[in-house]
Design a protein around this motif. Structure first.
Motif, PDB file in Angstrom:
ATOM      1  N   ARG A 119     -12.256  17.445   3.432  1.00 15.56           N
ATOM      2  CA  ARG A 119     -11.335  18.549   3.700  1.00 15.56           C
ATOM      3  C   ARG A 119      -9.994  17.983   4.152  1.00 15.56           C
ATOM      4  N   LEU A 120      -8.912  18.690   3.766  1.00 13.30           N
ATOM      5  CA  LEU A 120      -7.569  18.221   4.097  1.00 13.30           C
ATOM      6  C   LEU A 120      -7.369  18.166   5.608  1.00 13.30           C
ATOM      7  N   GLU A 121      -7.884  19.166   6.340  1.00 10.67           N
ATOM      8  CA  GLU A 121      -7.691  19.178   7.790  1.00 10.67           C
ATOM      9  C   GLU A 121      -8.377  17.990   8.449  1.00 10.67           C
ATOM     10  N   GLU A 165       2.731  14.787  14.762  1.00  9.38           N
ATOM     11  CA  GLU A 165       2.676  15.902  13.809  1.00  9.38           C
ATOM     12  C   GLU A 165       3.746  15.779  12.738  1.00  9.38           C
ATOM     13  N   ALA A 166       4.943  15.310  13.135  1.00  4.96           N
ATOM     14  CA  ALA A 166       6.007  15.152  12.143  1.00  4.96           C
ATOM     15  C   ALA A 166       5.668  14.045  11.146  1.00  4.96           C
ATOM     16  N   GLY A 167       5.080  12.948  11.677  1.00  2.00           N
ATOM     17  CA  GLY A 167       4.690  11.877  10.779  1.00  2.00           C
ATOM     18  C   GLY A 167       3.608  12.296   9.798  1.00  2.00           C
ATOM     19  N   LEU A 168       2.617  13.086  10.269  1.00  2.00           N
ATOM     20  CA  LEU A 168       1.582  13.584   9.365  1.00  2.00           C
ATOM     21  C   LEU A 168       2.157  14.516   8.305  1.00  2.00           C
ATOM     22  N   LYS A 169       3.084  15.347   8.723  1.00  2.00           N
ATOM     23  CA  LYS A 169       3.702  16.266   7.751  1.00  2.00           C
ATOM     24  C   LYS A 169       4.453  15.485   6.681  1.00  2.00           C
ATOM     25  N   LEU A 227       0.842  -1.191   0.000  1.00  2.00           N
ATOM     26  CA  LEU A 227       0.000   0.000   0.000  1.00  2.00           C
ATOM     27  C   LEU A 227       0.874   1.237   0.000  1.00  2.00           C
ATOM     28  N   VAL A 228       0.626   2.144  -0.925  1.00  3.19           N
ATOM     29  CA  VAL A 228       1.428   3.356  -1.096  1.00  3.19           C
ATOM     30  C   VAL A 228       0.510   4.563  -0.945  1.00  3.19           C
ATOM     31  N   PHE A 229       0.951   5.548  -0.174  1.00  3.77           N
ATOM     32  CA  PHE A 229       0.186   6.784   0.038  1.00  3.77           C
ATOM     33  C   PHE A 229       1.013   7.965  -0.453  1.00  3.77           C
ATOM     34  N   ARG A 230       0.381   8.827  -1.274  1.00  7.77           N
ATOM     35  CA  ARG A 230       1.082   9.988  -1.840  1.00  7.77           C
ATOM     36  C   ARG A 230       0.481  11.307  -1.343  1.00  7.77           C
ATOM     37  N   GLY A 231      -0.250  11.268  -0.249  1.00  6.34           N
ATOM     38  CA  GLY A 231      -0.830  12.504   0.283  1.00  6.34           C
ATOM     39  C   GLY A 231      -2.059  12.981  -0.454  1.00  6.34           C
ATOM     40  N   GLU A 232      -2.752  12.086  -1.190  1.00  3.43           N
ATOM     41  CA  GLU A 232      -3.926  12.476  -1.963  1.00  3.43           C
ATOM     42  C   GLU A 232      -5.181  12.394  -1.103  1.00  3.43           C
ATOM     43  N   VAL A 233      -6.098  13.336  -1.311  1.00  2.00           N
ATOM     44  CA  VAL A 233      -7.356  13.418  -0.562  1.00  2.00           C
ATOM     45  C   VAL A 233      -8.504  13.223  -1.548  1.00  2.00           C
ATOM     46  N   LEU A 234      -9.469  12.384  -1.181  1.00  2.17           N
ATOM     47  CA  LEU A 234     -10.621  12.137  -2.045  1.00  2.17           C
ATOM     48  C   LEU A 234     -11.519  13.369  -2.138  1.00  2.17           C
ATOM     49  N   ALA A 235     -12.284  13.447  -3.214  1.00  2.00           N
ATOM     50  CA  ALA A 235     -13.205  14.568  -3.418  1.00  2.00           C
ATOM     51  C   ALA A 235     -14.304  14.530  -2.358  1.00  2.00           C
ATOM     52  N   ARG A 294     -11.108   1.115   4.000  1.00  2.00           N
ATOM     53  CA  ARG A 294     -11.122   1.696   5.352  1.00  2.00           C
ATOM     54  C   ARG A 294     -10.557   3.108   5.361  1.00  2.00           C
ATOM     55  N   LEU A 295      -9.448   3.320   4.670  1.00  2.00           N
ATOM     56  CA  LEU A 295      -8.873   4.662   4.649  1.00  2.00           C
ATOM     57  C   LEU A 295      -9.629   5.584   3.707  1.00  2.00           C
ATOM     58  N   ALA A 296     -10.354   5.002   2.729  1.00  2.00           N
ATOM     59  CA  ALA A 296     -11.180   5.854   1.869  1.00  2.00           C
ATOM     60  C   ALA A 296     -12.345   6.447   2.648  1.00  2.00           C
ATOM     61  N   ALA A 297     -12.772   5.773   3.730  1.00  2.00           N
ATOM     62  CA  ALA A 297     -13.872   6.305   4.537  1.00  2.00           C
ATOM     63  C   ALA A 297     -13.500   7.600   5.226  1.00  2.00           C
ATOM     64  N   VAL A 298     -12.207   7.818   5.501  1.00  2.00           N
ATOM     65  CA  VAL A 298     -11.765   9.076   6.102  1.00  2.00           C
ATOM     66  C   VAL A 298     -11.247  10.048   5.060  1.00  2.00           C
ATOM     67  N   GLY A 299     -11.269   9.660   3.760  1.00  2.00           N
ATOM     68  CA  GLY A 299     -10.904  10.596   2.699  1.00  2.00           C
ATOM     69  C   GLY A 299      -9.491  10.431   2.157  1.00  2.00           C
ATOM     70  N   ALA A 300      -8.755   9.372   2.555  1.00  2.00           N
ATOM     71  CA  ALA A 300      -7.386   9.182   2.080  1.00  2.00           C
ATOM     72  C   ALA A 300      -7.387   8.188   0.911  1.00  2.00           C
ATOM     73  N   ARG A 301      -6.667   8.505  -0.148  1.00  2.00           N
ATOM     74  CA  ARG A 301      -6.575   7.647  -1.335  1.00  2.00           C
ATOM     75  C   ARG A 301      -5.296   6.808  -1.243  1.00  2.00           C
ATOM     76  N   LEU A 302      -5.440   5.497  -1.270  1.00  2.00           N
ATOM     77  CA  LEU A 302      -4.308   4.580  -1.254  1.00  2.00           C
ATOM     78  C   LEU A 302      -4.141   3.956  -2.638  1.00  2.00           C
ATOM     79  N   HIS A 303      -2.882   3.603  -2.951  1.00  3.40           N
ATOM     80  CA  HIS A 303      -2.556   2.932  -4.198  1.00  3.40           C
ATOM     81  C   HIS A 303      -2.013   1.543  -3.869  1.00  3.40           C
ATOM     82  N   VAL A 304      -2.488   0.567  -4.617  1.00  4.09           N
ATOM     83  CA  VAL A 304      -2.026  -0.810  -4.456  1.00  4.09           C
ATOM     84  C   VAL A 304      -0.992  -1.087  -5.544  1.00  4.09           C
ATOM     85  N   GLU A 305       0.225  -1.436  -5.126  1.00  5.85           N
ATOM     86  CA  GLU A 305       1.302  -1.697  -6.076  1.00  5.85           C
ATOM     87  C   GLU A 305       1.888  -3.072  -5.795  1.00  5.85           C
TER      88      GLU A 305
END
Length: 439
Positions: free
Chosen positions: A18-20, A34-38, A7-15, A63-74
């Protein structure tokens, strides 16, 4: 068996998110500081989990799409196969035949000294972060348990140590988040926290029009609202006054507001827009629409309007029925007393309108008297012997004349008046005997 993936995350947010909000929910889910989130939302490629089956990867993606985070499966990078030689060192391919012919002969190397293999020692439990920990002198292979100095590949099973340790740390972080969500759900079942989204279910009574509510919870809340309105109305009927009338009006507006809110949340539970609730305001159609919205089952899983609502409790529904029955009894009792008081006031007004027998020997009625009352008064004035006139109101009266005694005239007049009197109206009373008023 399908090949393992990562699972790869590139900081993308679903439509629609909100980013916050995504940063807050993802940080709570993964226990990241906070450092890990940044670092996660810097836009760089971050591997969150490795060595997963395709089905498990899709589970984490949802599961992570429910909170608005887009994951990539590689697909997992496959390390080059290296055959271990004696002593734990990788084998070296022999040089080509031309080089061996051209190279001068060299002395044979001494035989390798056997290296003692240390006994695996279980590592002490410690807090693992989302990403790989800082380099240390020794590591333990998560696959075979071999303790060794930090290197790329395990000397015993050729596992990529860096990737395996990072995957183990991420799996433990996700498990901690799941345990925390389950603990919060057990502590507060009325506002169950869903592990996949961290969202709270809507309260049956509230001000927000977002979320969902089930059939049983909606019916229970509506019964409580109706009982409250009946109680306010019963209080007004017991002692009518302008402040109590205003209180009943405010209560009716509140019941209408909360009922419409429950209808909107029921539409959300059925995966319909809240504007469908306006059908309950249409004449004739509204009753059927309200019945359908209250009885239709909701979606069993999450939909566009949130996670499934908590199940209602039948004991609260039964208690609401008991309270509604008590409030209905109070309302009936207050209505009967109100009708008796109103009839008594009307009777007093009617008795006062009956004009007494004058000195000129004539009898008449007031301006409010009817034709039947006027005729009865004229007949009573001309009746011979002992006579009596009894009345309950301007609509209920009777008289008796030409009696042998005054008591007989009074009894006959009262008997006729009581026979004509309607239920829940004031009792009959004698208002005139032998042409003389009775007060």
């Amino acid at each position: 068996m399908s090949a393992p993936v990562q699972l790869v995350f590139r900081g993308e947010v679903l439509a629609g998110f909100r980013l916050e909000d995504v940063q807050r929910d993802l940080g709570r889910l993964l226990r990241a500081d906070e450092a890990g989130l940044k670092r996660l939302f810097s836009g760089q490629r971050t591997v969150l989990k490795r060595g997963l089956a395709a089905a498990d990867a899709q589970h984490y993606v949802s599961r992570l799409a429910a909170v608005g985070a887009r994951l990539h499966v590689e697909p997992m990078p496959v390390p080059p196969p290296v055959a271990p030689a004696a002593g734990g060192w990788p084998a070296i391919a022999p040089p080509p035949e031309e080089e061996r012919r051209a190279a001068p002969p060299v002395a044979a190397p001494p035989p390798p000294v056997p290296v003692p293999v240390p006994v695996p020692v279980p590592a002490k439990p410690k807090e693992l972060e989302l990403v790989a920990t800082a380099p240390a002198d020794e590591v333990v292979c998560p696959t075979c348990g071999e303790r060794q100095s930090r290197r790329l590949l395990c000397r015993s099973c050729a596992t990529n140590l860096e990737m395996a340790l990072a995957a183990k740390a991420e799996e433990e972080a996700l498990r901690r988040a799941e345990r925390q969500a389950a603990l919060e759900a057990r502590r507060n079942p009325r506002r169950r926290v869903e592990a996949d989204g961290g969202e709270h279910s809507a309260w049956a009574i509230g001000l927000s029009f977002s979320g969902r509510v089930g059939r049983l919870s909606s019916a229970t809340a509506n019964l409580w609202l109706i009982g409250a309105l009946l109680l306010l109305t019963a209080g007004f009927l017991q002692r009518p006054s302008l402040p109590r009338l205003l209180l009943v009006g405010v209560g009716a507006l509140g019941v209408f507001f909360f009922s419409m809110r429950l209808t909107v949340l029921r539409c959300h539970d059925c995966d319909r827009h809240g504007w469908w609730a306006l059908f309950v305001l249409v004449p004739y159609v509204g009753s059927l629409a309200s019945l359908l919205i209250g009885l239709l089952p909701g979606n069993p899983g999450p939909n566009e309007y949130g996670p499934p609502p908590p199940r209602g409790r039948w004991r609260w529904f039964g208690l609401s029925l008991v309270v509604l029955a008590l409030c209905s009894a109070l309302l009936v009792r207050g209505g009967i007393r109100f009708a008796e008081r109103y009839a008594a006031e009307q009777a007093d007004d009617g008795a006062d309108d009956i004009v007494e027998l004058g000195g000129d020997g004539r009898i008449g009625g007031g301006s409010g008297g009817g034709a039947a009352l006027q005729e009865a008064l004229r007949d009573y004035a001309g009746a011979p012997g002992h006579k009596a006139f009894a009345a309950s109101s301007r609509q209920t009266f009777a008289w008796a004349g030409n009696a042998s005694s005054l008591d007989e005239a009074v009894r006959e007049a009262m008997a006729q008046c009581d026979a004509r009197r309607q239920p829940y109206t004031p009792d009959c009373r004698v208002v005139n005997v032998n042409g003389q008023p009775v007060r």
